[in-house]
Design an enzyme around this catalytic site. Structure first.
Site, PDB file in Angstrom:
ATOM      1  N   ASP A   1       0.826  -1.216   0.000  1.00  0.00           N
ATOM      2  CA  ASP A   1       0.000   0.000   0.000  1.00  0.00           C
ATOM      3  C   ASP A   1       0.859   1.264   0.000  1.00  0.00           C
ATOM      4  OD1 ASP A   1       0.540   0.582   2.951  1.00  0.00           O
ATOM      5  OD2 ASP A   1      -0.408  -1.376   3.068  1.00  0.00           O
TER       6      ASP A   1
ATOM      7  N   ASP B   1       6.329  -5.499   6.962  1.00  0.00           N
ATOM      8  CA  ASP B   1       4.955  -4.950   6.939  1.00  0.00           C
ATOM      9  C   ASP B   1       4.087  -5.974   6.209  1.00  0.00           C
ATOM     10  OD1 ASP B   1       2.671  -3.454   6.627  1.00  0.00           O
ATOM     11  OD2 ASP B   1       3.618  -1.811   5.551  1.00  0.00           O
TER      12      ASP B   1
ATOM     13  N   THR C   1       1.170  -9.304   5.751  1.00  0.00           N
ATOM     14  CA  THR C   1      -0.150  -9.825   6.098  1.00  0.00           C
ATOM     15  C   THR C   1       0.003 -10.784   7.279  1.00  0.00           C
ATOM     16  OG1 THR C   1       0.307 -11.214   4.184  1.00  0.00           O
ATOM     17  CG2 THR C   1      -1.397  -9.606   3.912  1.00  0.00           C
TER      18      THR C   1
HETATM   19  N1  SAM Z   1      -0.681  -3.289   7.479  1.00  0.00           N
HETATM   20  C1  SAM Z   1      -1.088  -4.560   7.093  1.00  0.00           C
HETATM   21  C2  SAM Z   1      -1.616  -5.464   8.161  1.00  0.00           C
HETATM   22  O1  SAM Z   1      -0.935  -5.687   9.178  1.00  0.00           O
HETATM   23  O2  SAM Z   1      -2.710  -5.951   7.967  1.00  0.00           O
HETATM   24  C3  SAM Z   1      -0.170  -5.170   6.122  1.00  0.00           C
HETATM   25  C4  SAM Z   1      -0.408  -4.487   4.845  1.00  0.00           C
HETATM   26  S1  SAM Z   1       0.508  -4.868   3.449  1.00  0.00           S
HETATM   27  C5  SAM Z   1      -0.755  -4.646   2.256  1.00  0.00           C
HETATM   28  C6  SAM Z   1       0.871  -6.604   3.512  1.00  0.00           C
HETATM   29  C7  SAM Z   1       1.466  -7.103   2.195  1.00  0.00           C
HETATM   30  O3  SAM Z   1       2.375  -8.155   2.447  1.00  0.00           O
HETATM   31  C8  SAM Z   1       0.426  -7.657   1.210  1.00  0.00           C
HETATM   32  O4  SAM Z   1       0.259  -6.766   0.154  1.00  0.00           O
HETATM   33  C9  SAM Z   1       1.040  -8.990   0.764  1.00  0.00           C
HETATM   34  O5  SAM Z   1       0.900  -9.229  -0.633  1.00  0.00           O
HETATM   35  C10 SAM Z   1       2.492  -8.826   1.186  1.00  0.00           C
HETATM   36  N2  SAM Z   1       3.237 -10.082   1.376  1.00  0.00           N
HETATM   37  C11 SAM Z   1       2.796 -11.233   1.952  1.00  0.00           C
HETATM   38  N3  SAM Z   1       3.759 -12.174   1.906  1.00  0.00           N
HETATM   39  C12 SAM Z   1       4.856 -11.590   1.313  1.00  0.00           C
HETATM   40  C13 SAM Z   1       6.163 -12.041   0.987  1.00  0.00           C
HETATM   41  N4  SAM Z   1       6.554 -13.303   1.258  1.00  0.00           N
HETATM   42  N5  SAM Z   1       7.017 -11.179   0.382  1.00  0.00           N
HETATM   43  C14 SAM Z   1       6.633  -9.902   0.091  1.00  0.00           C
HETATM   44  N6  SAM Z   1       5.393  -9.432   0.369  1.00  0.00           N
HETATM   45  C15 SAM Z   1       4.523 -10.250   0.973  1.00  0.00           C
END
Ligand code: SAM
Length: 275
Positions: free
Chosen positions: A86, A155, A157
């Site tokens: 984001d 940051d 998921t």
């Molecule tokens: N603030 C948020 C929360 O705690 O709910 C997190 C938001 S951010 C949008 C989380 C991002 O982590 C997602 O867009 C997801 O696609 C990404 N993500 C998950 N696994 C990942 C990985 N192995 N490497 C890079 N990004 C990853």
């Protein structure tokens, strides 16, 4: 007709928000992505029906996951964000004048695209010349970049699907090795009410790898329980030893020099988790 989005925060608890408008929905190779406008929190990003961020409360999370660590370092120059598509963490990181390059490694390029289109207040720094956006797996990225970053922000998921490996000891070891000599990492580590097994496990894993390990808290209304934890691993600098009278003014709405100190004050029920 009234439309509501409902997140199952635990198997026995939901949060529901009345929707003003559905702006976007798609199934990406990684997750179901939705952006809706809600009456209570404004625009909201959901992944697999889990609230990721909202216009109304995103500042708490993004300021806390970045400034506490960055202000603990004397001169952070290179910063990595894993996840965070984001763009909110990046927006806060580039407020620091010492930062020469901020790299975002997000596994799902569709999250970045949707944030740029529907959440410009959050994604506004992604096109800054100091920012590099890579669509890649953060787990692999840290393995391949030794001794590169002064600070790493995880940051992510929740610990399911592609983010599961971002909560394990092997990953924390790779993060340690990807950091420069006095580097720091900060990860979002979920709710002290609802993740009572995960938080102590992470704290123990990080303490086994980093000389300084600290847990701190912030209040994010749309996350389960509101009270949210962050875990910091530091190779050298202790955030509690920072002279808060010398911290820069970063134009923040939640983080402040006083919060830098008080966010580490843990209620006894959270202290219990770390014993
Ligand atoms: N603030 C948020 C929360 O705690 O709910 C997190 C938001 S951010 C949008 C989380 C991002 O982590 C997602 O867009 C997801 O696609 C990404 N993500 C998950 N696994 C990942 C990985 N192995 N490497 C890079 N990004 C990853």
């Amino acid at each position: 007709m009234e439309l509501w989005v409902t997140e199952m925060q635990t198997k026995d608890l939901t949060i529901g928000c009345r929707v003003a408008k559905t702006l976007h929905y798609e199934e990406t190779p990684y997750q179901k992505l939705a952006v809706v406008d809600t009456h209570q929190f404004g625009r909201m990003l959901l992944l697999d029906s889990i609230i990721q961020t909202t216009i109304a409360d995103e500042f708490v999370y993004h300021e806390m996951i970045t400034h506490v660590g960055l202000n603990t370092l004397p001169n952070p120059r290179r910063v990595l964000v894993i996840g965070g598509g984001d763009g909110g963490s990046i927006r806060e990181i580039i407020k620091h004048k010492s930062v020469e390059k901020a790299t975002l490694v997000e596994i799902d390029g569709k999250v970045v695209e949707a944030a740029k289109k529907y959440l410009p207040e959050i994604s506004c720094a992604l096109d800054d010349p100091r920012v590099e956006v890579l669509v890649a797996d953060g787990i692999r990225h840290v393995k391949e970049h030794k001794n590169t970053y002064d600070m790493i922000v995880v940051d992510s998921t929740d610990p399911i699907g592609p983010a599961e490996g971002l909560f394990g000891a092997a990953f924390y070891k790779d993060v340690h090795d990807a950091l420069t000599g006095d580097g720091i990492f900060v990860a979002q580590t979920e709710s002290p009410f609802f993740n009572r097994d995960l938080i102590p496990r992470i704290y123990k894993d990080v303490s086994g790898i980093f000389p300084v390990t600290r847990l701190f808290l912030g209040n994010v209304p749309t996350y389960p329980g509101g009270l949210w934890s962050f875990t910091m691993g530091s190779k050298k600098h202790d955030p509690l030893k920072v002279d808060i009278s010398k911290l820069p003014d970063l134009n923040t709405r939640y983080y402040s020099p006083e919060i830098h100190r008080t966010c580490f004050v843990l209620p006894p029920f959270v202290q219990e988790l770390l014993k």
